[in-house]
Design an enzyme around this catalytic site. Structure first.
Site, PDB file in Angstrom:
ATOM      1  N   LYS A   1      -0.634   8.807  -4.284  1.00 39.65           N
ATOM      2  CA  LYS A   1      -1.992   7.687  -4.236  1.00 39.65           C
ATOM      3  C   LYS A   1      -1.675   7.192  -2.026  1.00 39.65           C
ATOM      4  CE  LYS A   1       1.522   4.019  -4.518  1.00 39.65           C
ATOM      5  NZ  LYS A   1       1.848   2.083  -5.281  1.00 39.65           N
TER       6      LYS A   1
ATOM      7  N   TYR B   1      -2.792  -4.567  28.139  1.00 38.22           N
ATOM      8  CA  TYR B   1      -3.523  -5.416  28.575  1.00 38.22           C
ATOM      9  C   TYR B   1      -2.335  -6.324  28.030  1.00 38.22           C
ATOM     10  CZ  TYR B   1      -7.059  -1.910  26.711  1.00 38.22           C
ATOM     11  OH  TYR B   1      -7.713  -1.370  26.862  1.00 38.22           O
TER      12      TYR B   1
HETATM   13  C1  LIG Z   1       3.512   2.665  -5.124  1.00 36.57           C
HETATM   14  C2  LIG Z   1       3.687   2.632  -7.010  1.00 36.57           C
HETATM   15  C3  LIG Z   1       5.370   3.073  -7.289  1.00 36.57           C
HETATM   16  C4  LIG Z   1       5.763   3.636  -5.685  1.00 36.57           C
HETATM   17  O1  LIG Z   1       6.572   2.680  -5.372  1.00 36.57           O
HETATM   18  P1  LIG Z   1       7.959   3.135  -4.504  1.00 36.57           P
HETATM   19  O2  LIG Z   1       8.150   1.699  -4.186  1.00 36.57           O
HETATM   20  O3  LIG Z   1       6.856   3.601  -2.886  1.00 36.57           O
HETATM   21  O4  LIG Z   1       8.652   3.992  -4.729  1.00 36.57           O
HETATM   22  C5  LIG Z   1       4.642   2.555  -8.863  1.00 36.57           C
HETATM   23  N1  LIG Z   1       3.978   2.594  -9.038  1.00 36.57           N
HETATM   24  C6  LIG Z   1       3.418   2.002  -8.759  1.00 36.57           C
HETATM   25  C7  LIG Z   1       2.496   1.074 -10.423  1.00 36.57           C
HETATM   26  C8  LIG Z   1       2.916   1.627  -7.981  1.00 36.57           C
HETATM   27  O5  LIG Z   1       1.621   1.165  -7.618  1.00 36.57           O
END
Ligand SMILES: *Cc1c(COP(=O)(O)O)cnc(C)c1O
Length: 394
Positions: free
Chosen positions: A48, A283
């Site tokens: 993702k 800034y």
């Molecule tokens: C993002 C996510 C993961 C992976 O999480 P990590 O802590 O990066 O391993 C697994 N399951 C779900 C539902 C997630 O949203």
């Protein structure tokens, strides 16, 4: 000139302002290290958010080539993009879990994308799309076992499961997964961990009594994959750990888990100059030189994902020396106080990497900015080109 360094990791490409190097060999090795921690559970590579900034398609392909049978995305659009790029259902199952009303249900069905269902509204929309397309759905029912975010609350679970099982009996869908997500798997001993394990076991037992025979039961994110074997069930869903960072930095560094960071971020010094003492920097003049010194201009800013919270604190390495951000991080650039050193303009500035060259890591940046390494890598912006090295496909 493109220079080699001691570990053989390629330096910034010629002429590049800045670049994120993504080491696909490290990604493969990390997947192997994670697999070695499970006793036979399958791997879902979570890609993702553009694979946490690493590039979803390249990472997904590499993970599949390395034997991950599953890919995970948040949105259906992310899942459909992987299918559109040619990752077919015979190569990998893809699960997406963040649906909103009016979502692309029909396309997901036609593209054989697995669908997470957390509530009745979603089941209703899905079934309408199944009737429209004539394609039965592959559904993962998600229980809220305590995270309190997505997922179905225990008091709504019986109805959701029963309605899904009715639709299954009618040939409209198959419940292929039962799953949930942890709230605090990164805090060993947190009381929510055992409570969620128990709640998941109950949700699962109810589903199985009601006629669900899942292909996969899954609960474990990165910290649970590393620390909680009792949560592995049939499938683990690591994200951060696959990218080589520790989800539990207070418990262990990446190397302690056999992981190594996949992304490194470098830029080329855009200007080196002498300034007098008492000179305000960037800034708002939140940094003032304490005496005559030299400054280096780094052509990366918050538009590239360098947090503004790194102002006066973010670490960089130039040559073998570390320096800190001086003054505010701006949209496109920041300044470091070189303390009289005079590196060449164009010299490589390492913001973070594996640490093997002595450079800072994404974890160092997270600590400096009061955030987590997840946010540091994921926010590296689209203006920063990704360069892939170590790919298995050449
Ligand atoms: C993002 C996510 C993961 C992976 O999480 P990590 O802590 O990066 O391993 C697994 N399951 C779900 C539902 C997630 O949203």
């Amino acid at each position: 000139m493109t220079t080699a360094n001691t570990t053989g990791t390629p330096a910034l490409a010629q002429g590049a302002r800045a670049e994120a190097t993504v080491d696909l060999a490290a990604l493969r090795d990390n997947l192997a290290a994670l697999r070695a921690r499970t006793s036979g559970a399958e791997l879902m590579a979570v890609v993702k958010a553009d694979a946490y900034g690493h590039g979803a398609l390249r990472c997904a392909r590499e993970a599949v080539a390395a034997g991950a049978g599953w890919l995970g995305t948040a949105t259906p659009e992310e899942a459909l993009a992987l299918r559109a790029a040619g990752i077919g259902p015979e190569q990998a199952r893809i699960l997406c879990w963040l649906w909103t009303p009016g979502g692309p249900w029909a396309r997901a069905l036609r593209e054989s994308v697995d669908i997470s269902i957390s509530g009745q509204w979603a089941l209703d929309e899905l079934l309408a799309a199944v009737r429209e397309t004539g394609v039965p759905a592959r559904v993962h029912l998600k229980a809220d076992t305590g995270l309190g975010r997505n997922g179905c609350q225990p008091h709504d679970w019986p109805d959701l499961v029963e309605n899904a099982v009715k639709a299954q009996a009618a040939g409209l869908l198959r419940v292929v997964g039962v799953w949930s997500h942890f709230a605090a798997a990164d805090e060993p001993g947190h009381p929510s961990i055992q409570a969620q394990l128990d709640s998941f076991a109950q949700a699962l037992a109810f589903a199985e009594r009601t006629g669900v025979d899942p292909e996969v039961r899954h609960l474990a994110n990165s910290p649970a994959t590393l620390l909680l074997p009792q949560s592995h069930y049939d499938l683990v869903r690591p994200g951060l750990a696959m990218y080589g960072l520790s989800p539990v930095p207070d418990v262990g560094a990446p190397a302690d888990f056999g992981l190594r960071p996949v992304m490194s971020l470098a830029a080329r010094l855009a200007l080196v100059k002498r300034v007098p003492g008492g000179h305000g920097i960037s800034y708002g003049h939140h940094y003032t030189t304490s005496g005559p010194t030299t400054l280096g201009l780094v052509p990366l800013g918050y538009a590239d994902g360098v947090p503004r919270h790194a102002s006066n604190t973010g670490p960089v390495q130039i040559g073998s020396s570390w320096y800190r951000v001086a003054g505010r991080v701006a949209m496109d650039q920041f300044v470091v106080d070189l303390g009289g050193d005079l590196p060449d303009v164009g010299e490589e500035v390492l913001l973070f990497g594996s640490g093997e060259r002595g450079e800072p890591t994404a974890e160092d940046w997270a600590r400096a900015c009061g955030t987590i390494a997840y946010e540091i890598i994921t926010r590296i912006g689209g203006r920063v080109p990704r360069r892939y090295v170590g790919g298995s496909r050449g």
